[in-house]
Design an enzyme around this catalytic site. Structure first.
Site, PDB file in Angstrom:
ATOM      1  N   GLN A 293       2.182  38.607  33.756  1.00 53.69           N
ATOM      2  CA  GLN A 293       2.429  39.740  32.858  1.00 53.69           C
ATOM      3  C   GLN A 293       1.735  41.019  33.323  1.00 53.69           C
ATOM      4  OE1 GLN A 293       0.540  37.614  29.461  1.00 53.69           O
ATOM      5  NE2 GLN A 293      -0.254  39.621  28.893  1.00 53.69           N
TER       6      GLN A 293
ATOM      7  N   LEU B  75     -13.320  37.460  24.365  1.00 57.69           N
ATOM      8  CA  LEU B  75     -13.030  37.437  22.922  1.00 57.69           C
ATOM      9  C   LEU B  75     -13.850  38.468  22.158  1.00 57.69           C
ATOM     10  CD1 LEU B  75     -12.848  33.568  22.373  1.00 57.69           C
ATOM     11  CD2 LEU B  75     -10.984  35.171  22.894  1.00 57.69           C
TER      12      LEU B  75
ATOM     13  N   GLY C 233      -1.510  39.255  17.081  1.00 58.43           N
ATOM     14  CA  GLY C 233      -2.046  40.471  16.479  1.00 58.43           C
ATOM     15  C   GLY C 233      -0.986  41.565  16.448  1.00 58.43           C
TER      16      GLY C 233
ATOM     17  N   LYS D  56      -1.718  44.511  16.586  1.00 65.08           N
ATOM     18  CA  LYS D  56      -2.175  45.574  17.499  1.00 65.08           C
ATOM     19  C   LYS D  56      -1.163  45.704  18.623  1.00 65.08           C
ATOM     20  CE  LYS D  56      -4.884  46.497  21.252  1.00 65.08           C
ATOM     21  NZ  LYS D  56      -4.879  45.636  22.409  1.00 65.08           N
TER      22      LYS D  56
ATOM     23  N   HIS E 254      -9.609  38.973  18.137  1.00 65.78           N
ATOM     24  CA  HIS E 254      -9.205  37.580  18.386  1.00 65.78           C
ATOM     25  C   HIS E 254      -9.721  36.666  17.258  1.00 65.78           C
ATOM     26  CE1 HIS E 254      -9.538  39.008  22.750  1.00 65.78           C
ATOM     27  NE2 HIS E 254      -8.284  38.626  22.658  1.00 65.78           N
TER      28      HIS E 254
END
Ligand code: AMP
Length: 254
Positions: free
Chosen positions: A58, A30, A144, A146, A34
């Site tokens: 993933q 983190l 996020g 991002k 986050h």
């Protein structure tokens, strides 16, 4: 803070929980990016749950998975200090009783940008998010911007499957030199960490994606893509095999 290692313990607890629940899914290691999501959830909801789970499905590259940073004890402390109510830390066996036999697959957007060079990546992302949303049953879930493509794909999936959760997009949090915060930044040696800050600057200062690609190559980045889409400039690069992604609103360009 209550820590749940067992899905069934959480599900029992959830069935008795009254009031709004915000959910922040993470893969741990983190940082302040986050924490901005968790702070948003804390201010919007009665309760906040964060999950820490490095989702193997993933990762299209086994080395990337093997090298992904892990710091569970430190993360738990950080979550406690910030006032997070609950943390969920499931295992692969709990999450994938089907051994990933069933998956969510999006047919268009997931094939572009990051999906082009990371085949199957977004199948893994959407599948884990759907599983976690079913398990957590949050009022709101925080992602996020991002990871802008991921945020859009999750938002669209939630609509497509009528999931009764609101998806909230949160701004990209940056280091003081402009580099988007990421757990992967911890993998950069000091010299490359310095170079990494040029990624944001070049994305922002170039007139078009072609110019950005040329500038990035000059600074020894391996460029995956830089493209303009959704009123944003999105990019992904490698520095010493560490993958960095970022995006900026085109209005932020000078
Ligand atoms: P991760 O642990 O990398 O899977 O990220 C968990 C969540 O945190 C995702 O919704 C990410 O988009 C979000 N996140 C990661 N880095 C940042 C950042 N620099 N600013 C805002 N959100 C972020």
């Amino acid at each position: 803070m209550n820590k749940f290692d067992s899905l069934s313990d959480w599900q029992n607890f959830r069935s008795r929980l009254k009031g709004s629940l915000g959910f922040v899914p993470t893969m741990g290691a983190l940082h302040d990016g986050h924490l901005s999501l968790i702070k948003q959830s804390l201010s919007d909801n009665k309760y906040t749950l964060a999950s820490i789970y490095i989702n193997p499905t993933q990762f299209n590259d086994t080395n990337d998975l093997k090298n992904y940073p892990q710091q569970m004890d430190k993360d738990i402390k950080i979550l406690q200090e910030i006032g997070c109510d609950f943390v969920l830390t499931p295992t692969y066996e709990q999450i994938y009783p089907d051994n990933f036999n069933y998956k969510v697959s999006e047919q268009n957007l997931s094939k572009l940008f990051c999906g082009r060079s990371r085949p199957g990546h977004f199948d893994g992302v959407l599948t884990i998010v759907l599983k976690l949303l079913n398990i957590v049953q949050p009022t709101k879930v925080y992602f996020g911007k991002k990871d802008f493509q991921q945020y859009l794909l999750v938002k669209n999936m939630v609509e497509a499957f009528f999931i009764p959760t609101q998806v909230i997009g949160c701004e990209n949090i940056r280091e003081t030199d402009g580099l988007a915060m990421s757990s992967r930044n911890f993998k950069l040696c000091p010299e490359k960490r310095k170079t990494a800050s040029l990624f944001y600057k070049i994305l922002k200062d170039s007139k078009n994606p072609e110019e950005a690609i040329a500038q990035l190559k000059k600074e020894n980045f391996k460029v995956d893509y830089v493209e303009d889409c959704w009123g944003r400039r999105l990019g992904a690069v490698y520095l010493d095999n560490v993958r960095l992604i970022d995006n900026i609103k085109l209005g932020e360009l000078i």
